[in-house]
Motif scaffolding. Structure first.
Motif, PDB file in Angstrom:
ATOM      1  N   ASP A  27      94.377  82.643   9.348  1.00 35.81           N
ATOM      2  CA  ASP A  27      93.657  83.923   9.320  1.00 35.81           C
ATOM      3  C   ASP A  27      94.338  84.992  10.171  1.00 35.81           C
ATOM      4  O   ASP A  27      94.104  86.187   9.976  1.00 35.81           O
ATOM      5  CB  ASP A  27      92.216  83.716   9.819  1.00 35.81           C
ATOM      6  CG  ASP A  27      91.397  82.861   8.865  1.00 35.81           C
ATOM      7  OD1 ASP A  27      91.738  82.831   7.668  1.00 35.81           O
ATOM      8  OD2 ASP A  27      90.445  82.209   9.329  1.00 35.81           O
ATOM      9  N   ASP A  28      95.158  84.555  11.110  1.00 37.51           N
ATOM     10  CA  ASP A  28      95.826  85.510  11.996  1.00 37.51           C
ATOM     11  C   ASP A  28      97.318  85.153  12.085  1.00 37.51           C
ATOM     12  O   ASP A  28      97.800  84.705  13.129  1.00 37.51           O
ATOM     13  CB  ASP A  28      95.185  85.459  13.385  1.00 37.51           C
ATOM     14  CG  ASP A  28      95.705  86.559  14.300  1.00 37.51           C
ATOM     15  OD1 ASP A  28      96.222  87.573  13.783  1.00 37.51           O
ATOM     16  OD2 ASP A  28      95.605  86.393  15.532  1.00 37.51           O
ATOM     17  N   PRO A  29      98.046  85.378  11.003  1.00 40.16           N
ATOM     18  CA  PRO A  29      99.462  84.959  10.966  1.00 40.16           C
ATOM     19  C   PRO A  29     100.346  85.802  11.874  1.00 40.16           C
ATOM     20  O   PRO A  29     100.093  86.994  12.079  1.00 40.16           O
ATOM     21  CB  PRO A  29      99.839  85.159   9.491  1.00 40.16           C
ATOM     22  CG  PRO A  29      98.926  86.233   9.006  1.00 40.16           C
ATOM     23  CD  PRO A  29      97.633  86.020   9.748  1.00 40.16           C
ATOM     24  N   ILE A  30     101.361  85.161  12.405  1.00 44.39           N
ATOM     25  CA  ILE A  30     102.331  85.840  13.269  1.00 44.39           C
ATOM     26  C   ILE A  30     103.732  85.587  12.725  1.00 44.39           C
ATOM     27  O   ILE A  30     104.066  84.469  12.324  1.00 44.39           O
ATOM     28  CB  ILE A  30     102.224  85.333  14.724  1.00 44.39           C
ATOM     29  CG1 ILE A  30     100.866  85.713  15.330  1.00 44.39           C
ATOM     30  CG2 ILE A  30     103.352  85.892  15.585  1.00 44.39           C
ATOM     31  CD1 ILE A  30     100.648  85.189  16.722  1.00 44.39           C
ATOM     32  N   GLY A  31     104.549  86.627  12.731  1.00 47.40           N
ATOM     33  CA  GLY A  31     105.934  86.479  12.315  1.00 47.40           C
ATOM     34  C   GLY A  31     106.076  86.024  10.870  1.00 47.40           C
ATOM     35  O   GLY A  31     105.395  86.519   9.968  1.00 47.40           O
ATOM     36  N   TRP A  32     106.925  85.044  10.677  1.00 44.13           N
ATOM     37  CA  TRP A  32     107.244  84.565   9.330  1.00 44.13           C
ATOM     38  C   TRP A  32     106.162  83.671   8.724  1.00 44.13           C
ATOM     39  O   TRP A  32     106.309  83.175   7.609  1.00 44.13           O
ATOM     40  CB  TRP A  32     108.574  83.821   9.356  1.00 44.13           C
ATOM     41  CG  TRP A  32     109.754  84.743   9.379  1.00 44.13           C
ATOM     42  CD1 TRP A  32     110.255  85.418  10.457  1.00 44.13           C
ATOM     43  CD2 TRP A  32     110.568  85.117   8.274  1.00 44.13           C
ATOM     44  NE1 TRP A  32     111.334  86.171  10.098  1.00 44.13           N
ATOM     45  CE2 TRP A  32     111.556  86.010   8.766  1.00 44.13           C
ATOM     46  CE3 TRP A  32     110.577  84.783   6.917  1.00 44.13           C
ATOM     47  CZ2 TRP A  32     112.540  86.567   7.947  1.00 44.13           C
ATOM     48  CZ3 TRP A  32     111.563  85.339   6.107  1.00 44.13           C
ATOM     49  CH2 TRP A  32     112.517  86.223   6.621  1.00 44.13           C
ATOM     50  N   GLU A  33     105.073  83.470   9.448  1.00 47.80           N
ATOM     51  CA  GLU A  33     103.983  82.655   8.898  1.00 47.80           C
ATOM     52  C   GLU A  33     103.442  83.251   7.602  1.00 47.80           C
ATOM     53  O   GLU A  33     102.954  82.527   6.734  1.00 47.80           O
ATOM     54  CB  GLU A  33     102.858  82.513   9.922  1.00 47.80           C
ATOM     55  CG  GLU A  33     101.750  81.572   9.449  1.00 47.80           C
ATOM     56  CD  GLU A  33     100.585  81.500  10.409  1.00 47.80           C
ATOM     57  OE1 GLU A  33      99.470  81.209   9.941  1.00 47.80           O
ATOM     58  OE2 GLU A  33     100.791  81.750  11.621  1.00 47.80           O
ATOM     59  N   ASN A  34     103.528  84.560   7.450  1.00 46.45           N
ATOM     60  CA  ASN A  34     103.062  85.188   6.213  1.00 46.45           C
ATOM     61  C   ASN A  34     103.775  84.631   4.991  1.00 46.45           C
ATOM     62  O   ASN A  34     103.189  84.551   3.906  1.00 46.45           O
ATOM     63  CB  ASN A  34     103.283  86.704   6.288  1.00 46.45           C
ATOM     64  CG  ASN A  34     102.195  87.401   7.078  1.00 46.45           C
ATOM     65  OD1 ASN A  34     101.021  87.314   6.751  1.00 46.45           O
ATOM     66  ND2 ASN A  34     102.585  88.079   8.147  1.00 46.45           N
ATOM     67  N   ARG A  35     105.036  84.260   5.149  1.00 49.83           N
ATOM     68  CA  ARG A  35     105.812  83.722   4.028  1.00 49.83           C
ATOM     69  C   ARG A  35     105.912  82.209   4.049  1.00 49.83           C
ATOM     70  O   ARG A  35     105.901  81.566   3.008  1.00 49.83           O
ATOM     71  CB  ARG A  35     107.223  84.332   4.038  1.00 49.83           C
ATOM     72  CG  ARG A  35     107.238  85.803   3.659  1.00 49.83           C
ATOM     73  CD  ARG A  35     108.646  86.374   3.667  1.00 49.83           C
ATOM     74  NE  ARG A  35     109.521  85.687   2.718  1.00 49.83           N
ATOM     75  CZ  ARG A  35     110.786  86.034   2.504  1.00 49.83           C
ATOM     76  NH1 ARG A  35     111.315  87.060   3.168  1.00 49.83           N
ATOM     77  NH2 ARG A  35     111.526  85.370   1.636  1.00 49.83           N
ATOM     78  N   HIS A  36     105.996  81.634   5.238  1.00 45.77           N
ATOM     79  CA  HIS A  36     106.205  80.193   5.347  1.00 45.77           C
ATOM     80  C   HIS A  36     104.912  79.403   5.480  1.00 45.77           C
ATOM     81  O   HIS A  36     104.937  78.172   5.415  1.00 45.77           O
ATOM     82  CB  HIS A  36     107.114  79.890   6.538  1.00 45.77           C
ATOM     83  CG  HIS A  36     108.536  80.270   6.301  1.00 45.77           C
ATOM     84  ND1 HIS A  36     109.540  80.010   7.211  1.00 45.77           N
ATOM     85  CD2 HIS A  36     109.139  80.880   5.239  1.00 45.77           C
ATOM     86  CE1 HIS A  36     110.688  80.461   6.732  1.00 45.77           C
ATOM     87  NE2 HIS A  36     110.468  80.991   5.546  1.00 45.77           N
TER      88      HIS A  36
ATOM     89  N   ASP B  92     110.673  82.243  15.696  1.00 44.63           N
ATOM     90  CA  ASP B  92     109.281  82.636  15.957  1.00 44.63           C
ATOM     91  C   ASP B  92     108.691  81.906  17.153  1.00 44.63           C
ATOM     92  O   ASP B  92     107.709  82.370  17.745  1.00 44.63           O
ATOM     93  CB  ASP B  92     108.403  82.361  14.728  1.00 44.63           C
ATOM     94  CG  ASP B  92     108.430  83.504  13.720  1.00 44.63           C
ATOM     95  OD1 ASP B  92     109.104  84.511  13.978  1.00 44.63           O
ATOM     96  OD2 ASP B  92     107.768  83.373  12.659  1.00 44.63           O
ATOM     97  N   TYR B  93     109.265  80.756  17.502  1.00 44.87           N
ATOM     98  CA  TYR B  93     108.693  80.007  18.622  1.00 44.87           C
ATOM     99  C   TYR B  93     108.722  80.834  19.910  1.00 44.87           C
ATOM    100  O   TYR B  93     107.912  80.622  20.812  1.00 44.87           O
ATOM    101  CB  TYR B  93     109.438  78.682  18.811  1.00 44.87           C
ATOM    102  CG  TYR B  93     110.793  78.788  19.473  1.00 44.87           C
ATOM    103  CD1 TYR B  93     110.930  78.644  20.858  1.00 44.87           C
ATOM    104  CD2 TYR B  93     111.943  79.017  18.728  1.00 44.87           C
ATOM    105  CE1 TYR B  93     112.165  78.741  21.473  1.00 44.87           C
ATOM    106  CE2 TYR B  93     113.185  79.111  19.330  1.00 44.87           C
ATOM    107  CZ  TYR B  93     113.290  78.969  20.692  1.00 44.87           C
ATOM    108  OH  TYR B  93     114.526  79.076  21.296  1.00 44.87           O
ATOM    109  N   LYS B  94     109.649  81.786  19.971  1.00 44.13           N
ATOM    110  CA  LYS B  94     109.742  82.631  21.168  1.00 44.13           C
ATOM    111  C   LYS B  94     108.550  83.570  21.284  1.00 44.13           C
ATOM    112  O   LYS B  94     107.952  83.704  22.358  1.00 44.13           O
ATOM    113  CB  LYS B  94     111.043  83.432  21.134  1.00 44.13           C
ATOM    114  CG  LYS B  94     112.297  82.579  21.232  1.00 44.13           C
ATOM    115  CD  LYS B  94     113.543  83.441  21.233  1.00 44.13           C
ATOM    116  CE  LYS B  94     114.800  82.598  21.378  1.00 44.13           C
ATOM    117  NZ  LYS B  94     116.036  83.435  21.388  1.00 44.13           N
TER     118      LYS B  94
END
Length: 210
Positions: free
Chosen positions: A100-109, A41-43
């Motif tokens: 509040d504005d998750p990107i990528g795997w942030e929804n799970r992690h 996700d860092y990319k």
């Protein structure tokens, strides 16, 4: 016709070379790991990992902790540079809480995550806060960590566990696989912050991961 066959042959050689190159640069280490994709996700976040990082929530939460380490070859002595590390953990309520504005795997992690890359000396340091245990589950407090060596796909090693955690029973300690070396750390107060060190042994070397 000869020209067509020549172009076709050149295309096949190019594809073959690319395939060999990918295999050489993306060696598989360990077993299946669906979540390991998260470390990339860092990319999409345009993050340039450094050897020192501070995870979100560090300033707002206690107890604050500092974790250091060195990435080493299997000999346990030789440091390795440019190793990517991805760490993440729950909040103080034991929840993987996204922003509040998750990107990528942030929804799970969740939002409490970060990326590092070892320096020329193989060392890394990250600052965060001590996570809480999962609510209503007898699971020790832990920080997940995934690894990507320069020539491997991402893989996971044993999570950081805390020696002082009352939920960390002797039975649980014995059940650990020691992937990447023991993940059990002992926090000590140094310069006003709880600090621990864990060196990481690269290229998992246990029977069920070869």
């Amino acid at each position: 016709m000869k020209r067509y066959l020549g172009i076709l042959l050149l295309t096949l050689i190019t594809i073959s070379c690319k395939g060999q190159s990918n295999n050489e640069t993306e060696k598989k280490v360990g077993g299946p790991c669906e979540d390991c994709e998260a470390m990339l996700d860092y990319k999409i976040l345009n993050i340039i990992p450094k050897s020192i990082d501070t995870l979100p929530g560090f300033r707002e939460n206690k107890p604050k902790i500092k974790i250091t380490g060195t990435a080493l070859l299997k000999d346990g002595k030789t440091p390795v540079k440019n190793v990517l590390l991805y760490v993440y953990h729950v909040d103080r309520n034991g929840i993987y809480q996204p922003s509040d504005d998750p990107i990528g795997w942030e929804n799970r992690h969740g939002q409490y995550r970060g990326w590092l890359q070892t320096g020329n000396d193989g060392k890394f340091t990250f600052y965060t806060f001590r996570p809480a245990p999962y609510p209503k589950v007898q699971e020790p407090e832990h920080i997940h960590i995934y690894i990507k060596e320069p020539k491997t796909i991402p893989y996971y090693i044993d999570s950081y566990l805390f020696e002082s955690d009352p939920i960390l029973t002797e039975e649980k300690k014995q059940s650990e696989k020691n992937r990447g070396g023991s993940g059990i750390i002992e926090l000590k107060m140094e310069n006003g912050i709880w600090t621990a060190n864990r060196d990481i042994i690269l290229g998992l070397n246990i029977p069920d991961y070869e």
